[in-house]
Design an enzyme around this catalytic site. Structure first.
Site, mmCIF file in Angstrom:
data_model
loop_
_atom_site.group_PDB
_atom_site.id
_atom_site.type_symbol
_atom_site.label_atom_id
_atom_site.label_comp_id
_atom_site.label_asym_id
_atom_site.label_seq_id
_atom_site.Cartn_x
_atom_site.Cartn_y
_atom_site.Cartn_z
ATOM 1 N N TYR A 378 0.870 -1.177 0.000
ATOM 2 C CA TYR A 378 0.000 0.000 0.000
ATOM 3 C C TYR A 378 0.911 1.233 0.000
ATOM 4 O O TYR A 378 2.057 1.177 -0.408
ATOM 5 C CB TYR A 378 -0.950 -0.090 1.207
ATOM 6 C CG TYR A 378 -2.001 0.970 1.303
ATOM 7 C CD1 TYR A 378 -2.735 1.371 0.195
ATOM 8 C CD2 TYR A 378 -2.279 1.569 2.530
ATOM 9 C CE1 TYR A 378 -3.707 2.355 0.293
ATOM 10 C CE2 TYR A 378 -3.261 2.541 2.640
ATOM 11 C CZ TYR A 378 -3.961 2.938 1.519
ATOM 12 O OH TYR A 378 -4.913 3.900 1.621
ATOM 13 N N LYS A 450 -5.609 -1.485 -1.691
ATOM 14 C CA LYS A 450 -6.608 -1.276 -0.641
ATOM 15 C C LYS A 450 -7.390 -2.556 -0.349
ATOM 16 O O LYS A 450 -7.796 -2.805 0.797
ATOM 17 C CB LYS A 450 -7.548 -0.139 -1.027
ATOM 18 C CG LYS A 450 -6.890 1.223 -0.955
ATOM 19 C CD LYS A 450 -7.821 2.281 -0.397
ATOM 20 C CE LYS A 450 -7.035 3.457 0.139
ATOM 21 N NZ LYS A 450 -7.869 4.487 0.745
ATOM 22 N N GLU A 521 -12.741 5.480 -4.782
ATOM 23 C CA GLU A 521 -11.360 5.779 -4.380
ATOM 24 C C GLU A 521 -10.668 6.702 -5.385
ATOM 25 O O GLU A 521 -10.697 6.465 -6.602
ATOM 26 C CB GLU A 521 -10.572 4.465 -4.278
ATOM 27 C CG GLU A 521 -9.142 4.619 -3.795
ATOM 28 C CD GLU A 521 -9.077 5.063 -2.340
ATOM 29 O OE1 GLU A 521 -8.081 5.729 -1.981
ATOM 30 O OE2 GLU A 521 -10.005 4.747 -1.564
ATOM 31 N N ASP A 545 -11.434 8.909 0.553
ATOM 32 C CA ASP A 545 -10.728 10.189 0.580
ATOM 33 C C ASP A 545 -11.520 11.242 1.353
ATOM 34 O O ASP A 545 -10.943 12.098 2.021
ATOM 35 C CB ASP A 545 -10.468 10.680 -0.844
ATOM 36 C CG ASP A 545 -9.766 9.620 -1.674
ATOM 37 O OD1 ASP A 545 -8.627 9.301 -1.347
ATOM 38 O OD2 ASP A 545 -10.392 9.089 -2.609
ATOM 39 N N GLY A 579 -8.688 20.347 -0.906
ATOM 40 C CA GLY A 579 -9.108 19.319 -1.844
ATOM 41 C C GLY A 579 -10.135 18.398 -1.221
ATOM 42 O O GLY A 579 -10.788 18.726 -0.212
ATOM 43 N N ALA A 581 -9.800 15.663 0.541
ATOM 44 C CA ALA A 581 -9.530 15.279 1.926
ATOM 45 C C ALA A 581 -9.764 16.442 2.885
ATOM 46 O O ALA A 581 -10.414 16.284 3.929
ATOM 47 C CB ALA A 581 -8.109 14.762 2.053
#
Length: 839
Positions: A378, A450, A521, A545, A579, A581
């Site tokens: 990851y 993920k 995602e 996110d 953004g 997030a």
């Protein structure tokens, strides 16, 4: 038609009990209509003994018995069957009197058929007589009419346990599961003199009322010249070669797949099961696998763990070294090879090859070496893998690549890409990969990474998931000009065409995999929120996110507040990065601030947001409720930097924040001046540089501690080594979304959540916050260690499952106890079983 059937049953008892002998009716019948080509039956923690038994009705069963106490019974069977009856109407009545109802059999025949004859309840008999009259008293017409009326005139439901309803009750309610309608069909036939029996088995047809293949029930009727002929009232058809019979019986109790009792006064029991049916007209692929076919299938391959007996039966003796190893020995061998590699990309390639070779060993290795392996499979390594996607060979099993041109065939293509039933789809259009931006079709690797984390952390079954790359083109000029780029060489699809394609993907997913959980995602900033909002009421949808990152960041802030003995409502929070997030974190904190007692306006006054151009200020006439926008008149109170902007330093000097969060991907943004200004304004600053990968972090933990005099509480988005400070090592917690999304998604799958509510995410982050060491001591890490991720995921899963039940969103559980049982039953463990060694 050829079938391969996998059937797993798991019985769990609240306390250890003594099991009486059990009868297993899990061997498909050998008859004129079907041939059993292979069959294996495995009982985990083997019983004291077992023996094959032929029951009075001719069914082949297995009797098992036990010694000692046990708290669970786990049974798995795999069968390969060929069905032979292609035409259900290829017969004639040899007794002319049998053409007319009611049927009257010769004495000898009646005696043989006696167990299958009898009276029905008056309402059922009257209804059957009415239908017989409509069929002109013709027996064959009546059988088809009866199946058709039940199919079209009744509500068909999925009810996976409990006794069948009485036929009269099913008729009165015009509603029932397949076993209820089968019992009604049998009773109606018997009332007309037709010998009928109950059938338990499997069907290749997918009843609309169930979400995947289940144990199915139908009926058989005996007619002179035709023998036993099958009719499926829930599907409204005469049965041909699309059904596989396990057991037929005059009494439905003798058709139960498992019969037995246990001794334990007042002890409850719970049963969960899973059925997977593969079907096709070609025998190739349905014969028992041997030799290279076994070693080439990561689901079946055990490498050196095959026993001598298995090696002989599977024709593997000459293909494997002599040593027979345990799974633990294999994990150690993999570790030796892994540790001998220096570069992270080399290690990724090594583990990816293992994933494609031996699924069980791959996941067992990840479990044993979480801290070393997780950064490889990851983030941060997966970012470099994605960047090099088109410049290295890509294996063919990464997932599904879907383009807009495929829209008319999406259901077919999803079936093609999946191993079988799918519980969770992890979908990306790869416009916002980590901090790397638009990476085109290479984004498939973020999905694979993920999904590995899902299984590692929560136990989500790796065979019931699907990675999906939506290849809608790319706006990355470097990719478009790269002659080796593997994706669609067109600018990104936008607007109505994009929405139409996503609508088609979601519709196909729900058609092929009813109830599937959709994990969105790394969509771009302009798409992520819009896509989540578009589908969150249609299907259980989650955007990591937005919701995962916000949940983990909020949990860290809550834990820091608790460790410092202060409340969330007292904090002044600056978020650098507007953004997906950053906005998600702001929205989550606004929700928590209001839950802490603040009004909506008061909550917004506690948060300041910045993007790369500086403080976000609401334009005149814009939405005043935007989470990160400050009122226009407030800008006058701030000083400006050399570019005329209200930069991060100016905001920190004016606001004196207690919490600073970075999601900007601006490396080094939290510089010495910013951190020292923050440390001047608050005794214990909470600083979270969350940007990924490591080289894009807003600051390093060592610098943050140095510039704050060791007073900062720090957690990062990427992994960092412990920092020596004041004669000790300060362990740096990683705000890794793996602490939240695996448990949340797994819980939704396990309890059959119909959607993901904000309260479920709040429950998840509260459960995570409770496990963070800094909540008890601010000198401790601001996130749990990765070695605790499975325990944390379980706590998150329990919290989410219980909230889903509380809100009435769990289809498979109606009480807290049932929700926890669903979690236990759904968990997959990487261990070898005898059933994993055969096709």
């Amino acid at each position: 038609m050829f079938f391969r059937i996998h059937h797993t049953l798991h019985y769990h008892y609240d306390q250890p009990v003594f099991l009486e002998p059990h009868t297993l009716r899990l061997t498909p019948r050998q008859s004129a209509t079907q041939r059993l080509l292979s069959h294996t039956l495995t009982v985990r923690e083997p019983p004291a003994g077992s023996t094959p038994v032929e029951e009075p009705g001719g069914a082949d069963t297995t009797e098992i018995w036990f010694t000692g106490l046990r708290q669970e019974l786990w049974i798995h069977t795999t069968a390969v069957v060929e069905t032979l009856r292609r035409n259900p109407f290829d017969w004639i009545l040899t007794d002319p009197s049998a053409q007319t109802l009611p049927l009257r059999h010769p004495p000898a025949t009646a005696a043989a058929l006696a167990p299958f004859l009898g009276q029905a309840e008056p309402s059922v008999a009257a209804w059957a007589a009415e239908l017989a009259a409509q069929a002109g008293q013709r027996s064959t017409d009546m059988l088809l009419l009866l199946a058709d009326r039940i199919h079209h005139g009744f509500e068909h439901i999925g009810r996976f346990d409990g006794e069948p309803m009485a036929p009269a009750d099913t008729l009165a309610q015009r509603r029932g599961a397949c076993r209820d309608t089968a019992m009604l069909y049998v009773a109606a036939c018997r009332s007309l003199g037709l010998a009928a029996r109950f059938v338990s088995g499997y069907s290749m047809h997918h009843p609309p009322e169930v979400s995947e293949h289940e144990l199915h029930a139908w009926a058989e009727v005996w007619l002179p010249g035709g023998g036993w002929r099958a009719y499926d009232p829930s599907l409204g058809l005469a049965v041909a070669d699309g059904h596989v019979t396990l057991v037929t019986a005059a009494d439905h109790h003798l058709a139960a797949p498992v019969s037995g009792h246990y001794r334990g006064t007042g002890v409850g029991s719970h049963m969960h099961y899973r059925v997977r049916v593969e079907a096709g007209p070609d025998p190739e692929g349905f014969q028992p696998r041997q030799g290279l076919a076994v070693l080439a299938d990561p689901r079946l391959n055990r490498d050196t763990a095959f026993s001598p007996e298995e090696r002989r039966s599977l024709q593997l003796e000459a293909r494997l070294p002599a040593a027979v190893e345990s799974l633990e020995q294999q994990v150690e061998r993999v570790w030796q090879g892994f540790a001998g590699l220096q570069g992270s990309l080399e290690r990724f390639t090594y583990l990816d090859r293992l994933r494609r070779s031996n699924r069980t060993l791959f996941h067992a290795f990840l479990q044993e070496h979480i801290e070393a392996a997780l950064p490889v499979v990851y983030t941060p390594t997966v970012g470099r893998v994605i960047q090099g996607f088109s410049h290295s060979h890509q294996p063919p099993d990464l997932g599904a690549y879907l383009t807009p041109e495929m829209e008319p065939r999406l259901p077919e293509l999803l079936r093609q890409a999946a191993e079988g039933p799918v519980d969770l789809m992890l979908i990306t259009d790869a416009e916002g990969i980590l901090g790397l931006g638009d990476q085109g079709v290479g984004g498939i690797h973020i999905c694979q990474g993920k999904l590995a984390v899902y299984t590692l952390c929560s136990g989500l079954h790796p065979g019931r998931v699907l990675a999906v790359a939506l290849d809608v083109g790319t706006d990355n000029a470097a990719l478009l000009s790269d002659p080796l780029y593997l994706g669609r060489r067109q600018p990104r699809l936008r607007g109505e065409a994009y929405d139409r394609f996503l609508d088609a993907v979601v519709a196909a997913a729900q058609q092929v995999f009813p109830g599937v959980f959709l994990h969105w995602e790394d969509f771009g900033k302009l798409q992520a929120r819009r896509v989540l909002d578009r589908y969150r009421e249609q299907a259980p949808s989650f955007n990591d996110d937005i919701q995962g990152t916000s949940g983990v960041a909020a949990a860290a802030v809550l834990a820091a507040c608790r460790g410092l003995g202060t409340g969330l409502a007292e904090q002044r929070i600056v978020i650098f990065g507007a953004g997906t997030a950053g906005c998600g974190i702001a929205e989550r904190l606004l929700r928590l601030l209001q839950a802490a007692g603040l009004s909506s306006l008061q909550a917004r006054q506690r948060i300041w947001g910045l993007d790369r151009r500086g403080l976000i200020v609401a334009a005149p006439g814009s939405d005043p409720t935007a989470a990160l926008a400050r009122p226009a008149e407030e800008a006058e109170r701030f000083s400006r930097n050399g570019q005329g902007q209200i930069g991060l330093l100016q905001v920190v000097q004016q606001v004196r924040p207690t919490v600073l969060i970075g999601t900007s991907t601006v490396a080094g943004a939290f510089d010495q001046a910013v951190v020292e200004a923050m440390a001047t304004g608050t005794e214990r600053p909470v600083i979270l540089p969350l940007s990924n990968p490591t080289n894009l972090a807003e600051a390093s933990p060592a610098d943050l501690l140095a510039w704050s005099g060791g007073r900062a509480l720090v957690a990062t988005g990427s992994p960092f080594a412990p920092v020596p400070w004041d004669g000790q090592e300060r362990v740096i917690g990683q705000c890794n979304n793996c602490f939240l999304y695996p448990g949340l998604g797994f819980a939704c799958v396990a309890v059959g959540a119909t959607r993901v509510s904000e309260a479920m995410i709040d429950a998840a982050l509260e459960a995570l916050a409770a496990t963070i060491p800094a909540a008890r001591d601010p000198l401790e890490p601001l996130m749990p260690p990765l070695t605790r991720v499975q325990a944390v995921s379980r706590a998150v899963a329990e919290a989410v499952a219980l909230m889903a039940v509380q809100q009435g969103l769990a289809e498979r559980a109606s009480t807290p106890a049932e929700a926890l049982q669903c979690l236990d039953a759904a968990r997959w463990e990487p261990r070898y079983t005898a059933s994993s060694a055969v096709g």
